[in-house]
Scaffold this motif. Sequence first.
Motif, PDB file in Angstrom:
ATOM      1  N   LEU B  50      -3.908  18.033   2.124  1.00  0.00           N
ATOM      2  CA  LEU B  50      -4.528  16.783   1.529  1.00  0.00           C
ATOM      3  C   LEU B  50      -5.916  16.985   1.550  1.00  0.00           C
ATOM      4  CD1 LEU B  50      -2.424  14.080   3.386  1.00  0.00           C
ATOM      5  CD2 LEU B  50      -2.269  14.781   0.850  1.00  0.00           C
ATOM      6  N   ILE B  51      -6.616  17.336   2.562  1.00  0.00           N
ATOM      7  CA  ILE B  51      -8.066  17.198   2.512  1.00  0.00           C
ATOM      8  C   ILE B  51      -8.655  18.072   1.379  1.00  0.00           C
ATOM      9  CG2 ILE B  51     -10.028  17.603   3.871  1.00  0.00           C
ATOM     10  CD1 ILE B  51      -8.708  16.793   6.258  1.00  0.00           C
ATOM     11  N   GLY B  52      -7.894  19.707   1.434  1.00  0.00           N
ATOM     12  CA  GLY B  52      -8.219  20.432   0.557  1.00  0.00           C
ATOM     13  C   GLY B  52      -8.165  19.978  -0.875  1.00  0.00           C
ATOM     14  N   THR B  53      -6.994  19.170  -1.217  1.00  0.00           N
ATOM     15  CA  THR B  53      -6.969  18.694  -2.651  1.00  0.00           C
ATOM     16  C   THR B  53      -7.763  17.771  -2.957  1.00  0.00           C
ATOM     17  OG1 THR B  53      -4.516  18.737  -2.073  1.00  0.00           O
ATOM     18  CG2 THR B  53      -4.890  17.645  -4.076  1.00  0.00           C
ATOM     19  N   TYR B  54      -8.164  16.912  -1.778  1.00  0.00           N
ATOM     20  CA  TYR B  54      -9.254  16.046  -2.224  1.00  0.00           C
ATOM     21  C   TYR B  54     -10.754  16.539  -2.551  1.00  0.00           C
ATOM     22  CZ  TYR B  54     -13.153  12.727  -1.075  1.00  0.00           C
ATOM     23  OH  TYR B  54     -14.153  12.211  -0.972  1.00  0.00           O
ATOM     24  N   ILE B  55     -11.077  17.516  -1.832  1.00  0.00           N
ATOM     25  CA  ILE B  55     -12.098  18.479  -2.111  1.00  0.00           C
ATOM     26  C   ILE B  55     -12.219  19.049  -3.421  1.00  0.00           C
ATOM     27  CG2 ILE B  55     -13.666  20.378  -1.480  1.00  0.00           C
ATOM     28  CD1 ILE B  55     -12.992  19.839   1.449  1.00  0.00           C
ATOM     29  N   TYR B 137      -7.735  -1.107  -6.142  1.00  0.00           N
ATOM     30  CA  TYR B 137      -6.372  -0.711  -5.467  1.00  0.00           C
ATOM     31  C   TYR B 137      -5.891   0.803  -6.125  1.00  0.00           C
ATOM     32  CZ  TYR B 137      -5.524  -5.551  -4.170  1.00  0.00           C
ATOM     33  OH  TYR B 137      -5.175  -6.639  -3.546  1.00  0.00           O
ATOM     34  N   PRO B 138      -5.125   1.392  -5.449  1.00  0.00           N
ATOM     35  CA  PRO B 138      -4.703   2.779  -6.078  1.00  0.00           C
ATOM     36  C   PRO B 138      -3.421   2.550  -7.090  1.00  0.00           C
ATOM     37  CG  PRO B 138      -3.373   2.215  -3.974  1.00  0.00           C
ATOM     38  CD  PRO B 138      -4.469   1.122  -4.209  1.00  0.00           C
ATOM     39  N   VAL B 139      -3.061   1.561  -7.269  1.00  0.00           N
ATOM     40  CA  VAL B 139      -2.109   1.366  -8.308  1.00  0.00           C
ATOM     41  C   VAL B 139      -2.472   0.161  -9.425  1.00  0.00           C
ATOM     42  CG1 VAL B 139      -0.076   2.247  -7.161  1.00  0.00           C
ATOM     43  CG2 VAL B 139      -0.748  -0.104  -6.643  1.00  0.00           C
ATOM     44  N   ASP B 140      -1.560   0.433 -10.445  1.00  0.00           N
ATOM     45  CA  ASP B 140      -2.122  -0.405 -11.655  1.00  0.00           C
ATOM     46  C   ASP B 140      -2.169  -1.948 -11.533  1.00  0.00           C
ATOM     47  OD1 ASP B 140      -3.522   0.050 -13.930  1.00  0.00           O
ATOM     48  OD2 ASP B 140      -1.630   0.007 -15.246  1.00  0.00           O
ATOM     49  N   PRO B 141      -0.717  -2.808 -11.027  1.00  0.00           N
ATOM     50  CA  PRO B 141      -0.999  -4.004 -11.360  1.00  0.00           C
ATOM     51  C   PRO B 141      -2.027  -4.735 -10.647  1.00  0.00           C
ATOM     52  CG  PRO B 141       0.967  -3.313 -10.130  1.00  0.00           C
ATOM     53  CD  PRO B 141       0.234  -2.184 -10.623  1.00  0.00           C
ATOM     54  N   HIS B 142      -2.598  -4.336  -9.738  1.00  0.00           N
ATOM     55  CA  HIS B 142      -3.789  -5.017  -8.977  1.00  0.00           C
ATOM     56  C   HIS B 142      -5.021  -4.555  -9.332  1.00  0.00           C
ATOM     57  CE1 HIS B 142      -0.833  -7.563  -6.767  1.00  0.00           C
ATOM     58  NE2 HIS B 142      -0.310  -6.174  -6.592  1.00  0.00           N
ATOM     59  N   SER B 143      -4.950  -3.086  -9.738  1.00  0.00           N
ATOM     60  CA  SER B 143      -6.421  -2.534 -10.071  1.00  0.00           C
ATOM     61  C   SER B 143      -7.108  -2.848 -10.938  1.00  0.00           C
ATOM     62  CB  SER B 143      -6.168  -0.924 -10.037  1.00  0.00           C
ATOM     63  OG  SER B 143      -7.417  -0.296 -10.254  1.00  0.00           O
ATOM     64  N   ARG B 144      -8.538  -3.221 -10.911  1.00  0.00           N
ATOM     65  CA  ARG B 144      -9.332  -3.742 -11.811  1.00  0.00           C
ATOM     66  C   ARG B 144     -10.231  -2.703 -12.329  1.00  0.00           C
ATOM     67  NH1 ARG B 144     -12.315  -8.115  -9.667  1.00  0.00           N
ATOM     68  NH2 ARG B 144     -11.191  -8.371  -7.978  1.00  0.00           N
ATOM     69  N   ILE B 145     -10.011  -1.321 -12.016  1.00  0.00           N
ATOM     70  CA  ILE B 145     -11.155  -0.184 -12.349  1.00  0.00           C
ATOM     71  C   ILE B 145     -10.656   0.142 -13.482  1.00  0.00           C
ATOM     72  CG2 ILE B 145     -11.816   2.051 -11.455  1.00  0.00           C
ATOM     73  CD1 ILE B 145     -10.684   1.310  -8.604  1.00  0.00           C
ATOM     74  N   TYR B 146     -11.729   0.311 -14.433  1.00  0.00           N
ATOM     75  CA  TYR B 146     -11.854   1.244 -15.793  1.00  0.00           C
ATOM     76  C   TYR B 146     -12.946   2.342 -15.292  1.00  0.00           C
ATOM     77  CZ  TYR B 146      -8.814  -2.431 -17.826  1.00  0.00           C
ATOM     78  OH  TYR B 146      -7.946  -3.049 -18.165  1.00  0.00           O
ATOM     79  N   TRP B 298     -10.971   8.149  -7.198  1.00  0.00           N
ATOM     80  CA  TRP B 298     -11.213   7.910  -5.875  1.00  0.00           C
ATOM     81  C   TRP B 298     -10.087   7.176  -5.120  1.00  0.00           C
ATOM     82  CZ3 TRP B 298     -12.131   3.664  -3.182  1.00  0.00           C
ATOM     83  CH2 TRP B 298     -12.957   3.978  -1.772  1.00  0.00           C
ATOM     84  N   ALA B 299      -9.926   6.028  -5.741  1.00  0.00           N
ATOM     85  CA  ALA B 299      -8.871   5.027  -4.887  1.00  0.00           C
ATOM     86  C   ALA B 299      -7.710   5.937  -4.383  1.00  0.00           C
ATOM     87  CB  ALA B 299      -8.573   3.769  -5.822  1.00  0.00           C
ATOM     88  N   SER B 300      -7.182   6.517  -5.435  1.00  0.00           N
ATOM     89  CA  SER B 300      -5.829   7.268  -4.910  1.00  0.00           C
ATOM     90  C   SER B 300      -6.126   8.281  -4.004  1.00  0.00           C
ATOM     91  CB  SER B 300      -5.426   8.350  -6.304  1.00  0.00           C
ATOM     92  OG  SER B 300      -5.168   7.477  -7.368  1.00  0.00           O
ATOM     93  N   THR B 301      -7.246   9.037  -3.760  1.00  0.00           N
ATOM     94  CA  THR B 301      -7.277   9.979  -2.934  1.00  0.00           C
ATOM     95  C   THR B 301      -7.693   9.409  -1.385  1.00  0.00           C
ATOM     96  OG1 THR B 301      -9.546  10.276  -3.520  1.00  0.00           O
ATOM     97  CG2 THR B 301      -7.855  11.915  -4.273  1.00  0.00           C
ATOM     98  N   THR B 306      -6.684   8.245   3.902  1.00  0.00           N
ATOM     99  CA  THR B 306      -6.762   7.324   5.188  1.00  0.00           C
ATOM    100  C   THR B 306      -5.488   6.557   5.459  1.00  0.00           C
ATOM    101  OG1 THR B 306      -7.298   5.631   3.704  1.00  0.00           O
ATOM    102  CG2 THR B 306      -9.099   6.834   4.448  1.00  0.00           C
ATOM    103  N   GLY B 307      -4.667   6.243   4.405  1.00  0.00           N
ATOM    104  CA  GLY B 307      -3.017   5.949   4.797  1.00  0.00           C
ATOM    105  C   GLY B 307      -2.507   6.862   5.747  1.00  0.00           C
ATOM    106  N   PHE B 308      -2.502   8.034   5.149  1.00  0.00           N
ATOM    107  CA  PHE B 308      -1.428   9.148   6.067  1.00  0.00           C
ATOM    108  C   PHE B 308      -2.142   9.045   7.567  1.00  0.00           C
ATOM    109  CE2 PHE B 308       0.510  11.163   2.301  1.00  0.00           C
ATOM    110  CZ  PHE B 308       1.625  11.004   2.879  1.00  0.00           C
ATOM    111  N   HIS B 309      -3.663   8.973   7.559  1.00  0.00           N
ATOM    112  CA  HIS B 309      -4.249   9.223   9.003  1.00  0.00           C
ATOM    113  C   HIS B 309      -3.663   7.793   9.750  1.00  0.00           C
ATOM    114  CE1 HIS B 309      -7.633   8.729  11.628  1.00  0.00           C
ATOM    115  NE2 HIS B 309      -7.055   9.968  11.877  1.00  0.00           N
ATOM    116  N   ALA B 310      -3.834   6.889   9.043  1.00  0.00           N
ATOM    117  CA  ALA B 310      -3.528   5.587   9.789  1.00  0.00           C
ATOM    118  C   ALA B 310      -2.211   5.646  10.083  1.00  0.00           C
ATOM    119  CB  ALA B 310      -3.619   4.565   8.623  1.00  0.00           C
ATOM    120  N   ILE B 311      -1.101   6.346   9.474  1.00  0.00           N
ATOM    121  CA  ILE B 311       0.379   6.159   9.808  1.00  0.00           C
ATOM    122  C   ILE B 311       0.242   7.007  11.348  1.00  0.00           C
ATOM    123  CG2 ILE B 311       2.468   7.238   9.306  1.00  0.00           C
ATOM    124  CD1 ILE B 311       2.000   6.475   6.342  1.00  0.00           C
ATOM    125  N   HIS B 312      -0.533   8.212  11.394  1.00  0.00           N
ATOM    126  CA  HIS B 312      -0.499   9.174  12.406  1.00  0.00           C
ATOM    127  C   HIS B 312      -0.947   8.218  13.463  1.00  0.00           C
ATOM    128  CE1 HIS B 312       0.459  12.414   9.723  1.00  0.00           C
ATOM    129  NE2 HIS B 312       0.715  13.050  10.656  1.00  0.00           N
TER     130      HIS B 312
END
Lengths: 144, 360
Positions: B50-55, B137-146, B298-301, B306-312
């Motif tokens: 995960l971290i490697g993919t991010y980098i 947001y990481p997903v479309d219906p709420h995300s306002r990022i262009y 950025w939002a996806s990564t 942080t989501g997977f870390h928070a689950i842990h």
Amino acid sequence: MSEHAHAHDDGHDVGLAKYVYVFLALCVLTSMSFFTYSSYWPFPDQPNIGRAFMMAVSCTKAMLVILFFMHVKYEANWKYVLTIPAAFMSLFLLLALVPDIGMRGRWLSEERRLYMAEPPAETEEPVVKHAEAGEGGAETEAEH
Amino acid sequence: MATTHAPSEAEHGGHDHHPSLEYHPGLPLSNGKLIVWLFLSTEIMFFAALIGTYIVIRFGAPAWPTPHDVHLSEPIGAFNTFVLICSSVTVVLGLEAAKANKASSAKGWILATLVLGSVFLGVKLYEYGQKFSHGIYPVDPHSRIYEKADLNYAAAVRHRLESLKGEYDAQAAQFQQDEQQDSEAAKQVQSRLALLGNLIAYERDVETAAATDQNVAAARAALNEMAGLIMHKEPVGGTAIVADDPDADKATAARAELNKLVHDEEHHEEAAGHGAHGLNDDYEWLKLPIVIPGGNMWASTYFLLTGFHAIHVLVGLIVFAIMIPMTLGVAAAGFVENIGLYWHFVDLVWIFLFPLLYLF
């Protein structure tokens, strides 16, 4: 190795004072990586220096946690059997991504360029050059 | 897991004088600890991937937002790092107490770990809330990022402004009908409609200039200016771009009004130190689309890591909560050690995530 000897090896030598020192070291190291964010950091124009510094600090912190908190320093050689293959596997996982994902900006299709983020000003030039090369290529193909 | 040099039972019975009957474990560690370490080695691969993919994604990206663009606060991240380090210390002290058979002291340390882990998760939730409130947001219906300020973005701004105007027009009409034009609520609606009127006139001018395509550079500059106004409250040019438009005067007047808002010092004071601060932050009801180059990736990564870390962290907290009613004497020391190993690993992941996400 008998049960008793094993239990004795297993971190009884580690005094509480050692944990306190490790904790203090971790706090100092965290403030060191936070220091790169502050206005006193001497290389604000060269982000790579800060990044290398932060990674070095993070690896040091990780080593402290692994060696002392996870007691790996005091474990027998089985620790290498488990950690080294896992470390290699993660390295391969990472390297496998580089050609497809890390270098994806080098072969931009027109469609991709249309929807991708605008690169910041200083890196704009090479990307535009690639895009033009792509366009030129498409045109010559169309001509043929 | 164990290799034994002892002969079988039958053989043993026959030869009482056999010299060696010692049991040799293959690995000098308990089954539980072995399993935790095996699990951790898979976790090393999981998070390294995960971290490697991010980098790899981050450094191969054409653009990447600065922490301030996406409302990340470094001090909050550093505080969370400190909290997790403290929790690592408390869990290791809990283990020492359990080994010394001080059950109540061990329980105290585990409780402290539980509290610290909950503080970490609470801060994380607050941070997520900050992102969501800014339309990240990481997903479309709420995300306002262009990704960039183009015609597509201008159209999205127009749709949002028009739907807001429709909404407030209906409310204003309702107030008119109920003869409550002088109420506070009605005045608020009127002031919002005034701002919307200015923004619509301004946006129309910019979009028309960009769509007619006569001066590409000027149109692009105008689109970027609009994104800057919404995201960072940067001033806009003084005159309408499309001069032959019948509404050009209106657009010029709207620009003057909007620039007045930009130079409103009171809001600038508030903005200090809070990252990007634009019209969206001064008028939270606007919720206009924003331009963050690289923001979607950025939002996806960010949310994935942080989501997977928070689950842990959450899993660790559940185990700590289960441990609270137990007697954590020397008999439970192995269990405390195993959960401690897991918890240190969770701390370890955050040690890398903090600089990578907040400071890079």
